[in-house]
Design an enzyme around this catalytic site. Structure first.
Site, PDB file in Angstrom:
ATOM      1  N   GLY A 104       5.777  34.308 -46.895  1.00  0.00           N
ATOM      2  CA  GLY A 104       5.936  32.965 -46.362  1.00  0.00           C
ATOM      3  C   GLY A 104       5.677  32.845 -44.881  1.00  0.00           C
ATOM      4  N   TYR A 144      22.460  23.876 -47.489  1.00  0.00           N
ATOM      5  CA  TYR A 144      21.280  24.296 -46.742  1.00  0.00           C
ATOM      6  C   TYR A 144      21.093  23.430 -45.502  1.00  0.00           C
ATOM      7  CZ  TYR A 144      16.447  25.136 -45.458  1.00  0.00           C
ATOM      8  OH  TYR A 144      15.314  25.441 -44.753  1.00  0.00           O
TER       9      TYR A 144
END
Length: 306
Positions: free
Chosen positions: A25, A176
């Site tokens: 990523g 999150y």
């Protein structure tokens, strides 16, 4: 002003960079570009075998690249201390620390080895401890930088300083967002403390907007339907991970970067577009919140920033 791209990264020969979560990523793109421009890069990864594969891939595309994988589990304070001690002893200085690693949309509620809620423990406390333990090495660099990874989700989040572990009404997506708000608060508070201390180290923040990263798809298999829908949408609509890494690469390398700024895409709702300095959410900029969160992080991790 021309759009900033990877071509604008200066020669980084002789510099040392540590990138967490660098085996895939955004972290892999960041590590690759830093190595391509001459830096010696430490891939700080939870799974060393994946880190070694990533390092081999970088060497294949960039012959002569100086990269190495080392074990770091941000969900374990013991691992963080071991990693930081090793890096601090092996390198004269660390020029750049990119706190890139993170977990997203984990559900149901889970805890780290130290009993912290997983989002907060990994994204916030693990990086807080790592930064504090490497500040000595960063201070030995000519102009060390700490790059913290924020997110557009920090804008809609609320930080409950009385329930940092999310024990009341836990929801993965909220957890999150809360962790990314806390990362932003801490990056700005670190900037204030470094300035007061007269330190040459700069604390900078970056966020990728929305891009086709595999962070959410690496989360636990029991993701909620909303997270799965977001995965599908981002694969079709938003920029690649290469574009998403540009803000943190800019924050880590651009000569004119100043501490205390948040870099991200400048387009619609900061989802995409050229890199620019953006305004953090008001909830992230309150110095009293920064002080209280900092003190809580020190108590939870046992790490005091020098």
């Amino acid at each position: 002003m021309a759009e900033w791209t990877e071509r604008d990264i200066p020669d980084l020969s002789g510099r040392v960079a540590v990138v967490t979560g660098a085996n895939s990523g955004l972290g892999l793109v960041t590590a690759t570009e830093l190595a391509r421009h001459g830096a010696r890069v430490v891939l700080a990864v939870r799974r060393v075998e994946a880190g070694e594969e990533a390092a081999d891939g970088i060497r294949r595309t960039t012959p002569g690249a100086k990269v190495e994988a080392r074990h770091l589990d941000l969900g374990s304070l013991r691992s963080v201390r071991d990693f930081a001690k090793e890096v601090d002893g092996d390198f004269r200085a660390v020029d750049v620390l990119v706190n890139n690693a993170g977990v997203l949309h984990l559900g149901p509620r889970r805890e780290t080895d130290d009993g912290f809620e997983a989002h907060f423990g990994v994204n916030v406390l693990g990086h807080f401890a790592l930064t504090g333990l490497l500040l000595g090495a960063l201070g030995r660099a000519e102009a060390g930088r700490v790059v913290g990874l924020s997110s557009t989700s920090h804008r809609g989040a609320r930080l409950d300083l009385d329930d940092l572990m999310g024990r009341r009404g836990f929801k993965p997506r909220q957890a999150y967002g809360r962790s990314k708000l806390a990362c932003t608060v801490q990056g700005l508070e670190l900037h204030r403390r470094l300035e007061r201390a007269g330190s040459p180290v700069r604390s900078v923040l970056a966020h990728p907007g929305i891009c086709r990263t595999n962070l959410s798809t690496r989360a636990f298999e029991d993701k909620d339907p909303v997270s799965q829908a977001i995965d599908r949408a981002t694969q079709r609509v938003f920029p690649s991970v290469q574009g998403g890494a540009r803000p943190q690469l800019h924050a880590a390398t651009a000569p004119g970067v100043r501490g205390g700024l948040l870099y991200g895409p400048s387009g619609f709702r900061e989802f995409r577009g050229p890199v620019a300095a953006t305004e953090p959410a008001p909830a992230a900029t309150d110095p009293e919140t920064g002080r209280r969160l900092w003190e809580a992080a020190e108590e939870l991790t046992g790490v005091r920033h020098p």
